[in-house]
Scaffold this motif. Structure first.
Motif, PDB file in Angstrom:
ATOM      1  N   LEU A 134       5.645  -4.567 -43.102  1.00 52.76           N
ATOM      2  CA  LEU A 134       6.831  -5.503 -43.054  1.00 52.76           C
ATOM      3  C   LEU A 134       7.060  -6.196 -41.652  1.00 52.76           C
ATOM      4  CD1 LEU A 134       7.530  -4.195 -46.007  1.00 52.76           C
ATOM      5  CD2 LEU A 134       9.814  -4.386 -45.362  1.00 52.76           C
ATOM      6  N   PRO A 135       7.135  -5.619 -40.569  1.00 53.26           N
ATOM      7  CA  PRO A 135       7.239  -6.176 -39.251  1.00 53.26           C
ATOM      8  C   PRO A 135       6.345  -7.386 -39.042  1.00 53.26           C
ATOM      9  CG  PRO A 135       7.082  -3.952 -38.686  1.00 53.26           C
ATOM     10  CD  PRO A 135       6.803  -4.235 -40.268  1.00 53.26           C
ATOM     11  N   LEU A 136       5.167  -7.463 -39.502  1.00 48.89           N
ATOM     12  CA  LEU A 136       4.401  -8.650 -39.563  1.00 48.89           C
ATOM     13  C   LEU A 136       4.945  -9.605 -40.304  1.00 48.89           C
ATOM     14  CD1 LEU A 136       0.704  -7.345 -39.837  1.00 48.89           C
ATOM     15  CD2 LEU A 136       1.924  -8.211 -37.677  1.00 48.89           C
ATOM     16  N   MET A 183       6.402 -13.290 -39.041  1.00 46.70           N
ATOM     17  CA  MET A 183       5.770 -14.726 -39.759  1.00 46.70           C
ATOM     18  C   MET A 183       7.033 -15.354 -40.141  1.00 46.70           C
ATOM     19  SD  MET A 183       2.965 -15.164 -42.771  1.00 46.70           S
ATOM     20  CE  MET A 183       4.238 -14.702 -43.964  1.00 46.70           C
ATOM     21  N   ALA A 184       7.886 -14.827 -40.851  1.00 48.46           N
ATOM     22  CA  ALA A 184       9.219 -15.628 -41.244  1.00 48.46           C
ATOM     23  C   ALA A 184       9.799 -16.225 -40.111  1.00 48.46           C
ATOM     24  CB  ALA A 184       9.780 -14.843 -42.130  1.00 48.46           C
ATOM     25  N   HIS A 185      10.123 -15.582 -38.972  1.00 50.78           N
ATOM     26  CA  HIS A 185      10.895 -15.941 -37.958  1.00 50.78           C
ATOM     27  C   HIS A 185      10.106 -17.224 -37.268  1.00 50.78           C
ATOM     28  CE1 HIS A 185      13.165 -16.024 -34.252  1.00 50.78           C
ATOM     29  NE2 HIS A 185      12.260 -16.017 -33.634  1.00 50.78           N
ATOM     30  N   ARG A 186       8.862 -16.987 -37.242  1.00 50.69           N
ATOM     31  CA  ARG A 186       8.120 -17.868 -36.489  1.00 50.69           C
ATOM     32  C   ARG A 186       7.946 -19.530 -37.431  1.00 50.69           C
ATOM     33  NH1 ARG A 186       2.221 -15.649 -36.108  1.00 50.69           N
ATOM     34  NH2 ARG A 186       1.954 -17.571 -35.297  1.00 50.69           N
ATOM     35  N   LEU A 187       8.155 -19.232 -38.702  1.00 47.43           N
ATOM     36  CA  LEU A 187       8.331 -20.464 -39.575  1.00 47.43           C
ATOM     37  C   LEU A 187       9.644 -20.884 -39.910  1.00 47.43           C
ATOM     38  CD1 LEU A 187       5.632 -18.854 -42.279  1.00 47.43           C
ATOM     39  CD2 LEU A 187       5.260 -20.916 -40.698  1.00 47.43           C
ATOM     40  N   SER A 188      10.747 -20.130 -39.278  1.00 47.36           N
ATOM     41  CA  SER A 188      12.047 -20.489 -39.614  1.00 47.36           C
ATOM     42  C   SER A 188      12.226 -20.619 -41.219  1.00 47.36           C
ATOM     43  CB  SER A 188      12.491 -21.915 -39.117  1.00 47.36           C
ATOM     44  OG  SER A 188      12.446 -21.858 -37.705  1.00 47.36           O
ATOM     45  N   ALA A 189      11.573 -19.507 -41.879  1.00 50.64           N
ATOM     46  CA  ALA A 189      11.544 -19.458 -43.199  1.00 50.64           C
ATOM     47  C   ALA A 189      12.660 -18.528 -43.785  1.00 50.64           C
ATOM     48  CB  ALA A 189      10.091 -18.912 -43.591  1.00 50.64           C
ATOM     49  N   ARG A 190      12.921 -18.740 -45.078  1.00 51.58           N
ATOM     50  CA  ARG A 190      13.910 -17.613 -45.895  1.00 51.58           C
ATOM     51  C   ARG A 190      13.007 -16.401 -45.834  1.00 51.58           C
ATOM     52  NH1 ARG A 190      17.359 -18.611 -51.216  1.00 51.58           N
ATOM     53  NH2 ARG A 190      18.203 -20.031 -49.493  1.00 51.58           N
ATOM     54  N   SER A 214       8.671  -9.796 -49.880  1.00 49.74           N
ATOM     55  CA  SER A 214       7.859  -8.889 -50.059  1.00 49.74           C
ATOM     56  C   SER A 214       8.877  -7.429 -50.563  1.00 49.74           C
ATOM     57  CB  SER A 214       7.547  -8.389 -48.626  1.00 49.74           C
ATOM     58  OG  SER A 214       8.668  -7.829 -47.994  1.00 49.74           O
ATOM     59  N   GLY A 215       8.060  -6.292 -50.953  1.00 43.99           N
ATOM     60  CA  GLY A 215       8.788  -5.333 -51.055  1.00 43.99           C
ATOM     61  C   GLY A 215       9.329  -4.778 -50.149  1.00 43.99           C
ATOM     62  N   SER A 216      10.136  -3.485 -50.065  1.00 43.46           N
ATOM     63  CA  SER A 216      10.495  -3.098 -49.029  1.00 43.46           C
ATOM     64  C   SER A 216       9.490  -1.835 -48.244  1.00 43.46           C
ATOM     65  CB  SER A 216      11.705  -2.003 -49.442  1.00 43.46           C
ATOM     66  OG  SER A 216      11.145  -1.051 -50.582  1.00 43.46           O
ATOM     67  N   VAL A 217       8.266  -1.836 -48.919  1.00 43.91           N
ATOM     68  CA  VAL A 217       7.032  -1.200 -48.350  1.00 43.91           C
ATOM     69  C   VAL A 217       5.816  -2.053 -48.567  1.00 43.91           C
ATOM     70  CG1 VAL A 217       5.650   1.026 -48.400  1.00 43.91           C
ATOM     71  CG2 VAL A 217       8.251   1.094 -48.603  1.00 43.91           C
ATOM     72  N   ASP A 218       4.838  -2.245 -47.713  1.00 40.75           N
ATOM     73  CA  ASP A 218       3.925  -2.952 -48.210  1.00 40.75           C
ATOM     74  C   ASP A 218       2.660  -2.340 -47.137  1.00 40.75           C
ATOM     75  OD1 ASP A 218       1.811  -5.260 -47.981  1.00 40.75           O
ATOM     76  OD2 ASP A 218       3.076  -5.947 -49.274  1.00 40.75           O
ATOM     77  N   TYR A 219       1.549  -2.102 -48.143  1.00 39.00           N
ATOM     78  CA  TYR A 219       0.467  -1.530 -47.348  1.00 39.00           C
ATOM     79  C   TYR A 219      -0.524  -2.428 -46.882  1.00 39.00           C
ATOM     80  CZ  TYR A 219      -1.698  -2.246 -52.135  1.00 39.00           C
ATOM     81  OH  TYR A 219      -1.858  -3.109 -53.143  1.00 39.00           O
ATOM     82  N   ALA A 220      -0.652  -3.680 -47.064  1.00 33.33           N
ATOM     83  CA  ALA A 220      -1.704  -4.772 -47.099  1.00 33.33           C
ATOM     84  C   ALA A 220      -1.180  -5.378 -45.602  1.00 33.33           C
ATOM     85  CB  ALA A 220      -1.853  -5.680 -47.957  1.00 33.33           C
ATOM     86  N   TRP A 221       0.060  -5.833 -45.714  1.00 38.16           N
ATOM     87  CA  TRP A 221       0.930  -6.367 -44.517  1.00 38.16           C
ATOM     88  C   TRP A 221       2.102  -5.493 -44.140  1.00 38.16           C
ATOM     89  CZ3 TRP A 221      -1.767  -9.472 -47.832  1.00 38.16           C
ATOM     90  CH2 TRP A 221      -2.702 -10.319 -47.286  1.00 38.16           C
ATOM     91  N   PRO A 239       0.286 -12.924 -41.769  1.00 35.39           N
ATOM     92  CA  PRO A 239      -0.222 -14.086 -41.213  1.00 35.39           C
ATOM     93  C   PRO A 239      -1.669 -14.166 -41.023  1.00 35.39           C
ATOM     94  CG  PRO A 239       0.859 -12.297 -39.979  1.00 35.39           C
ATOM     95  CD  PRO A 239       1.215 -11.961 -41.203  1.00 35.39           C
ATOM     96  N   ALA A 240      -2.085 -13.047 -41.101  1.00 38.15           N
ATOM     97  CA  ALA A 240      -3.749 -13.053 -40.804  1.00 38.15           C
ATOM     98  C   ALA A 240      -4.350 -11.931 -41.537  1.00 38.15           C
ATOM     99  CB  ALA A 240      -3.953 -13.104 -39.226  1.00 38.15           C
ATOM    100  N   THR A 241      -5.216 -11.299 -40.891  1.00 34.17           N
ATOM    101  CA  THR A 241      -6.050 -10.130 -41.498  1.00 34.17           C
ATOM    102  C   THR A 241      -5.045  -8.996 -42.101  1.00 34.17           C
ATOM    103  OG1 THR A 241      -6.328  -8.948 -39.381  1.00 34.17           O
ATOM    104  CG2 THR A 241      -8.037 -10.381 -40.198  1.00 34.17           C
ATOM    105  N   VAL A 242      -5.652  -8.425 -43.129  1.00 36.50           N
ATOM    106  CA  VAL A 242      -4.826  -7.030 -43.889  1.00 36.50           C
ATOM    107  C   VAL A 242      -4.743  -5.895 -42.595  1.00 36.50           C
ATOM    108  CG1 VAL A 242      -4.971  -7.571 -45.980  1.00 36.50           C
ATOM    109  CG2 VAL A 242      -6.774  -6.499 -44.807  1.00 36.50           C
ATOM    110  N   ASP A 243      -3.932  -5.192 -42.841  1.00 33.28           N
ATOM    111  CA  ASP A 243      -3.813  -3.965 -42.008  1.00 33.28           C
ATOM    112  C   ASP A 243      -5.249  -3.345 -41.876  1.00 33.28           C
ATOM    113  OD1 ASP A 243      -1.756  -2.177 -40.749  1.00 33.28           O
ATOM    114  OD2 ASP A 243      -2.914  -0.723 -42.036  1.00 33.28           O
ATOM    115  N   PRO A 244      -5.207  -2.770 -40.853  1.00 35.90           N
ATOM    116  CA  PRO A 244      -6.651  -2.102 -40.406  1.00 35.90           C
ATOM    117  C   PRO A 244      -7.225  -0.774 -41.569  1.00 35.90           C
ATOM    118  CG  PRO A 244      -5.347  -2.288 -38.364  1.00 35.90           C
ATOM    119  CD  PRO A 244      -4.585  -2.711 -39.380  1.00 35.90           C
ATOM    120  N   SER A 245      -5.923  -0.236 -41.996  1.00 40.55           N
ATOM    121  CA  SER A 245      -6.438   0.952 -43.134  1.00 40.55           C
ATOM    122  C   SER A 245      -6.867  -0.016 -44.374  1.00 40.55           C
ATOM    123  CB  SER A 245      -5.019   1.684 -43.250  1.00 40.55           C
ATOM    124  OG  SER A 245      -3.937   0.766 -43.922  1.00 40.55           O
TER     125      SER A 245
END
Length: 288
Positions: free
Chosen positions: A244-246, A250-257, A235-242, A144-150
């Motif tokens: 999964l909870p983000l 985001m998908a929930h807010r968009l009513s997205a698949r 997404s994959g089942s793991v993501d270092y940039a964003w 939804p926005a900036t990448v993860d702090p790491s």
């Protein structure tokens, strides 16, 4: 950095330069045997290129879709100026819209837009500027926005290095920091050679400007929701940039698949291409 599993174009695809009102862009264009039921414009991410989608081309064509993967301005085989302003997000969004207009009417099929990682932010900006050319938007490993702090720390280090070092020296420094499984001697020589060549072909100002975008991107999910455009968050089942909870939120807010590709991380397009293509084709078929 996405690592394509192969560099060989399938028989259904060809490489050429797509002429638009904003210049020519290097593309891989895959077509089904018959008339396509839809067309997909595939926009790569940070440090990426059209080759990141090469393993998707044949399965998407087999599912009845035309798929066009593009090198954006300053990426790999599409040249660009040595000027950071040329890579401001509004400029890159205008490029995507120009590509869409160049494809419009070529076969009459609906146009679906997909952006991977940074490409998800750029395609979102294009849709917010003008959603009319598109039937849907897919955010692939993009949040939804900036990448993860790491990852922000890594991006800042890269931007700083690009400001003082040559592309060759930066490449060597990045390889020295890679984990053992990413070492060049564990990667097929043709892929290792391509990754280095792609890096050296990329305009450093493009990387500096787009890296800055990932550090400063505002949350524009509510704006996207107001367009009413069908959205697919993959997404994959793991993501270092964003994480999964983000992407879930985001998908929930968009009513997205929402689709999670098991066994994949930040690049399901390269890591699990057949499962990814199946999910994409299913969504595009459903939304028409």
């Amino acid at each position: 950095m996405s690592r394509p599993p192969t560099l060989t174009l399938p028989p259904c695809a060809r490489a050429y330069r797509l002429d638009t009102e904003r210049g020519a862009f290097a593309v891989h264009d895959a077509r089904p045997d018959g008339a396509p039921i839809g067309t997909a414009l595939l926009v790569p991410g940070f440090t990426g290129s059209k080759e990141d989608f090469i393993a998707l081309l044949a399965p998407l064509a087999a599912a009845g879709f035309r798929a066009i993967a593009v090198d954006g301005r300053g990426q790999h085989e599409t040249p660009g100026p040595r000027d950071q302003q040329a890579y401001a997000q509004p400029e890159l969004a205008r490029d995507v819209l120009a590509q869409a207009r160049a494809l419009a009417g070529s076969d009459g099929s609906p146009l679906h837009l997909l952006g991977h990682s940074l490409g998800g932010l750029i395609t979102r900006a294009a849709v917010l500027r003008d959603p009319a050319p598109f039937r849907s938007l897919t955010a692939l490993s993009s949040g939804p926005a900036t990448v993860d702090p790491s990852q922000q720390t890594r991006v800042r280090m890269l931007i700083d290095a690009l400001g003082t070092m040559s592309m060759t020296r930066v490449w060597e420094a990045m390889r020295a920091l890679d984990p053992p499984e990413a070492a060049d001697d564990t990667v097929p020589p043709e892929i290792a050679g391509f990754l280095r060549r792609r890096w050296l072909n990329t305009v450093p100002e493009q990387l500096i400007a787009t890296g800055g975008q990932m550090l400063a991107e505002p949350d524009r999910v509510a704006e996207l929701a107001r367009t009413g455009l069908p959205v697919h968050v993959v997404s994959g089942s793991v993501d270092y940039a964003w994480p999964l909870p983000l992407m879930d939120a985001m998908a929930h807010r968009l009513s997205a698949r929402r689709t999670v590709i098991e066994g994949a991380e930040h690049s399901p397009n390269a890591e699990r291409p057949h499962k990814t293509a199946e999910a994409l084709a299913g969504f595009w078929s459903e939304v028409g």
